[in-house]
Design a protein around this motif. Structure first.
Motif, PDB file in Angstrom:
ATOM      1  N   PRO A 147      -7.224 -14.569 -19.624  1.00 29.40           N
ATOM      2  CA  PRO A 147      -8.353 -13.629 -19.572  1.00 29.40           C
ATOM      3  C   PRO A 147      -9.430 -13.938 -20.604  1.00 29.40           C
ATOM      4  O   PRO A 147     -10.628 -13.793 -20.337  1.00 29.40           O
ATOM      5  CB  PRO A 147      -7.696 -12.268 -19.840  1.00 29.40           C
ATOM      6  CG  PRO A 147      -6.282 -12.440 -19.379  1.00 29.40           C
ATOM      7  CD  PRO A 147      -5.929 -13.863 -19.686  1.00 29.40           C
ATOM      8  N   THR A 156     -15.035 -13.105 -16.009  1.00 30.85           N
ATOM      9  CA  THR A 156     -14.103 -11.987 -16.033  1.00 30.85           C
ATOM     10  C   THR A 156     -14.288 -11.071 -14.829  1.00 30.85           C
ATOM     11  O   THR A 156     -15.406 -10.824 -14.371  1.00 30.85           O
ATOM     12  CB  THR A 156     -14.244 -11.185 -17.340  1.00 30.85           C
ATOM     13  OG1 THR A 156     -13.259 -10.159 -17.381  1.00 30.85           O
ATOM     14  CG2 THR A 156     -15.633 -10.554 -17.444  1.00 30.85           C
ATOM     15  N   PHE A 157     -13.170 -10.590 -14.302  1.00 30.61           N
ATOM     16  CA  PHE A 157     -13.200  -9.690 -13.147  1.00 30.61           C
ATOM     17  C   PHE A 157     -13.382  -8.229 -13.561  1.00 30.61           C
ATOM     18  O   PHE A 157     -14.002  -7.445 -12.851  1.00 30.61           O
ATOM     19  CB  PHE A 157     -11.892  -9.786 -12.347  1.00 30.61           C
ATOM     20  CG  PHE A 157     -11.683 -11.102 -11.671  1.00 30.61           C
ATOM     21  CD1 PHE A 157     -12.359 -11.413 -10.503  1.00 30.61           C
ATOM     22  CD2 PHE A 157     -10.817 -12.040 -12.195  1.00 30.61           C
ATOM     23  CE1 PHE A 157     -12.179 -12.622  -9.866  1.00 30.61           C
ATOM     24  CE2 PHE A 157     -10.617 -13.254 -11.568  1.00 30.61           C
ATOM     25  CZ  PHE A 157     -11.288 -13.550 -10.402  1.00 30.61           C
ATOM     26  N   SER A 158     -12.815  -7.865 -14.687  1.00 31.40           N
ATOM     27  CA  SER A 158     -12.658  -6.444 -15.025  1.00 31.40           C
ATOM     28  C   SER A 158     -13.881  -5.803 -15.658  1.00 31.40           C
ATOM     29  O   SER A 158     -13.973  -4.580 -15.708  1.00 31.40           O
ATOM     30  CB  SER A 158     -11.461  -6.281 -15.978  1.00 31.40           C
ATOM     31  OG  SER A 158     -11.656  -7.042 -17.161  1.00 31.40           O
ATOM     32  N   GLN A 159     -14.837  -6.590 -16.142  1.00 33.26           N
ATOM     33  CA  GLN A 159     -15.969  -6.018 -16.865  1.00 33.26           C
ATOM     34  C   GLN A 159     -16.819  -5.115 -15.969  1.00 33.26           C
ATOM     35  O   GLN A 159     -17.421  -5.566 -15.006  1.00 33.26           O
ATOM     36  CB  GLN A 159     -16.839  -7.143 -17.444  1.00 33.26           C
ATOM     37  CG  GLN A 159     -17.977  -6.636 -18.303  1.00 33.26           C
ATOM     38  CD  GLN A 159     -18.658  -7.765 -19.048  1.00 33.26           C
ATOM     39  OE1 GLN A 159     -18.108  -8.835 -19.220  1.00 33.26           O
ATOM     40  NE2 GLN A 159     -19.876  -7.521 -19.495  1.00 33.26           N
ATOM     41  N   ASN A 160     -16.833  -3.836 -16.305  1.00 34.67           N
ATOM     42  CA  ASN A 160     -17.641  -2.835 -15.571  1.00 34.67           C
ATOM     43  C   ASN A 160     -17.425  -2.914 -14.057  1.00 34.67           C
ATOM     44  O   ASN A 160     -18.362  -2.739 -13.281  1.00 34.67           O
ATOM     45  CB  ASN A 160     -19.131  -3.034 -15.885  1.00 34.67           C
ATOM     46  CG  ASN A 160     -19.457  -2.812 -17.347  1.00 34.67           C
ATOM     47  OD1 ASN A 160     -18.995  -1.863 -17.965  1.00 34.67           O
ATOM     48  ND2 ASN A 160     -20.235  -3.715 -17.923  1.00 34.67           N
ATOM     49  N   TRP A 161     -16.184  -3.160 -13.633  1.00 37.17           N
ATOM     50  CA  TRP A 161     -15.947  -3.396 -12.207  1.00 37.17           C
ATOM     51  C   TRP A 161     -16.192  -2.145 -11.359  1.00 37.17           C
ATOM     52  O   TRP A 161     -16.676  -2.248 -10.227  1.00 37.17           O
ATOM     53  CB  TRP A 161     -14.535  -3.927 -11.981  1.00 37.17           C
ATOM     54  CG  TRP A 161     -13.423  -2.951 -12.263  1.00 37.17           C
ATOM     55  CD1 TRP A 161     -12.800  -2.733 -13.453  1.00 37.17           C
ATOM     56  CD2 TRP A 161     -12.808  -2.069 -11.320  1.00 37.17           C
ATOM     57  NE1 TRP A 161     -11.842  -1.757 -13.330  1.00 37.17           N
ATOM     58  CE2 TRP A 161     -11.816  -1.332 -12.028  1.00 37.17           C
ATOM     59  CE3 TRP A 161     -12.993  -1.812  -9.962  1.00 37.17           C
ATOM     60  CZ2 TRP A 161     -11.019  -0.373 -11.407  1.00 37.17           C
ATOM     61  CZ3 TRP A 161     -12.197  -0.862  -9.347  1.00 37.17           C
ATOM     62  CH2 TRP A 161     -11.217  -0.150 -10.059  1.00 37.17           C
ATOM     63  N   LYS A 162     -15.874  -0.974 -11.881  1.00 38.02           N
ATOM     64  CA  LYS A 162     -16.132   0.256 -11.124  1.00 38.02           C
ATOM     65  C   LYS A 162     -17.626   0.466 -10.920  1.00 38.02           C
ATOM     66  O   LYS A 162     -18.070   0.808  -9.821  1.00 38.02           O
ATOM     67  CB  LYS A 162     -15.518   1.459 -11.851  1.00 38.02           C
ATOM     68  CG  LYS A 162     -13.996   1.470 -11.875  1.00 38.02           C
ATOM     69  CD  LYS A 162     -13.474   2.713 -12.580  1.00 38.02           C
ATOM     70  CE  LYS A 162     -11.951   2.728 -12.593  1.00 38.02           C
ATOM     71  NZ  LYS A 162     -11.420   3.920 -13.298  1.00 38.02           N
ATOM     72  N   THR A 298     -24.114  -4.720 -15.594  1.00 33.74           N
ATOM     73  CA  THR A 298     -22.660  -4.882 -15.544  1.00 33.74           C
ATOM     74  C   THR A 298     -22.161  -6.115 -16.290  1.00 33.74           C
ATOM     75  O   THR A 298     -21.038  -6.107 -16.808  1.00 33.74           O
ATOM     76  CB  THR A 298     -22.174  -4.982 -14.094  1.00 33.74           C
ATOM     77  OG1 THR A 298     -22.689  -6.184 -13.499  1.00 33.74           O
ATOM     78  CG2 THR A 298     -22.617  -3.765 -13.286  1.00 33.74           C
ATOM     79  N   ASN A 300     -21.203  -8.594 -14.859  1.00 28.94           N
ATOM     80  CA  ASN A 300     -20.096  -9.046 -14.001  1.00 28.94           C
ATOM     81  C   ASN A 300     -20.643  -9.948 -12.897  1.00 28.94           C
ATOM     82  O   ASN A 300     -21.348  -9.488 -11.995  1.00 28.94           O
ATOM     83  CB  ASN A 300     -19.385  -7.828 -13.401  1.00 28.94           C
ATOM     84  CG  ASN A 300     -18.074  -8.195 -12.733  1.00 28.94           C
ATOM     85  OD1 ASN A 300     -17.962  -9.225 -12.062  1.00 28.94           O
ATOM     86  ND2 ASN A 300     -17.066  -7.349 -12.905  1.00 28.94           N
TER      87      ASN A 300
END
Length: 358
Positions: A147, A156-162, A298, A300
């Motif tokens: 990661p 990265t996948f998880s950064q501000n994903w929502k 984001t 992202n």
């Protein structure tokens, strides 16, 4: 005597700080020089390769062959340009080497398929398989990375994903609004709005396409990521740091549009290539404004890659309209420009594009 020692000691400190400052300046100069060389390599690959592929595309077009393979290959090039620069200049310090090498390998395969296509071998189905395989293999490579290394490489996948998913939903609504405004405006101009609305016909399998949308997104991951990693992750910050947030993203949109030029000549609209190019510039500046806004919010790259997928798939998957061989008129160009301006350009005036957030 104590004063002399102290003075001598102070002189040594000054000399040491001077050397430290000189050393730091030399290091910064070296890093700046490498960054410039990397940027030059990016432009050579990202904009030079389309020229060479454009020749192959032209050969295929005049030969009467299927040209669908070329737009997909085009999409690999910006990310490939970034990765080649990082591998060459960062060498062992590049944390995403296995992923980069894998992606570049698939890019080379796609270019070879274009060459074969130009000289009479139908590689269309093979290219579809290779594109899907590239997406799956590269995704596996990504998941196998630490990661920390993904984060250092902007992957990265998880950064501000929502937040990213919500903005993708917003983009879907904006695409629907864009289509509705285009139809209503065209209806007003022709004097028959209901007839214009009835020109839109959903595909018979539109519902199934909607259900399979996540699968198609995964299988097209390498393509959509290819453009966004080059434009949004790499080039956008460089241009915005040099020209400011707004001017930088507008310049990026213009470069992005010009990058499509050979496709406008031999794929999107060979009959009305000039109008097609103007439409491309308008679309890229407008969409680039929104995509850049999402990336600024984001950080992202996968969020904007998903936006790119939604944009490319919206019309073709649900309405069975092909982007190839379109015929433009000045009326359709001005209509598109007006709709794009209304829907997307207001995002230029958000806080993400103010000088304060440079």
């Amino acid at each position: 005597m104590q004063f002399q020692v102290a003075g001598h000691h102070g002189l040594l400190q000054v000399e040491w700080k001077k050397k430290q400052f000189t050393h730091r300046s030399e290091k910064e100069d070296t890093m700046e020089l490498i960054a410039k060389k990397q940027l030059s390599l990016f432009f050579v690959i990202a904009f030079g390769m389309p020229v060479l592929l454009g020749v192959l595309l032209g050969i295929t077009y005049y030969r009467g062959g299927n040209t669908d393979i070329f737009p997909n290959t085009w999409m690999f090039l910006p990310a490939c340009a970034v990765m080649a620069g990082k591998l060459y200049f960062e060498k062992e310090n590049c944390p995403a080497r296995p992923f980069y090498r894998t992606y570049i390998l698939f890019t080379v395969v796609m270019v070879i398929l274009c060459m074969l296509q130009a000289f009479g071998h139908d590689m269309t189905r093979t290219a579809i398989i290779v594109g899907a395989l590239a997406s799956i293999v590269c995704l596996i490579r990504l998941l196998c990375m630490e990661p920390e290394n993904r984060a250092r490489s902007g992957l990265t996948f998880s950064q501000n994903w929502k937040h990213g998913l919500l903005l993708c939903g917003l983009f879907g609504l904006l695409l629907c609004l864009q289509l509705l405004l285009r139809l209503l405006t065209a209806g007003v101009l022709t004097g028959d709005v209901p007839a214009m609305l009835h020109t839109v016909q959903f595909q018979e399998n539109a519902v199934m396409s909607l259900l399979l949308l996540p699968l198609w997104a995964v299988l097209n991951l390498a393509l959509m990521f290819g453009e966004e990693y080059g434009w949004r992750y790499y080039l956008q910050p460089i241009l915005q740091s040099r020209f400011g947030p707004r001017k930088g993203v507008i310049l990026l949109g213009l470069l992005w549009g010009l990058w499509h030029l050979p496709l406008n000549l031999y794929y999107y609209s060979p009959v009305t290539a000039l109008l097609s190019l103007l439409g491309q510039l308008i679309a890229c500046v407008s969409l680039g404004t929104f995509f850049g806004w999402v990336y600024l919010k984001t950080g992202n790259i996968w969020a904007v890659s998903l936006l790119h997928f939604l944009n490319n798939s919206f019309v073709t998957m649900f309405f069975a309209i092909s982007p190839a061989g379109m015929v433009w008129t000045w009326q359709s160009l001005l209509l598109n420009a007006a709709v794009f301006a209304v829907v997307f350009l207001p995002f230029l005036f958000t806080k993400e594009y103010t000088t304060k957030n440079k």
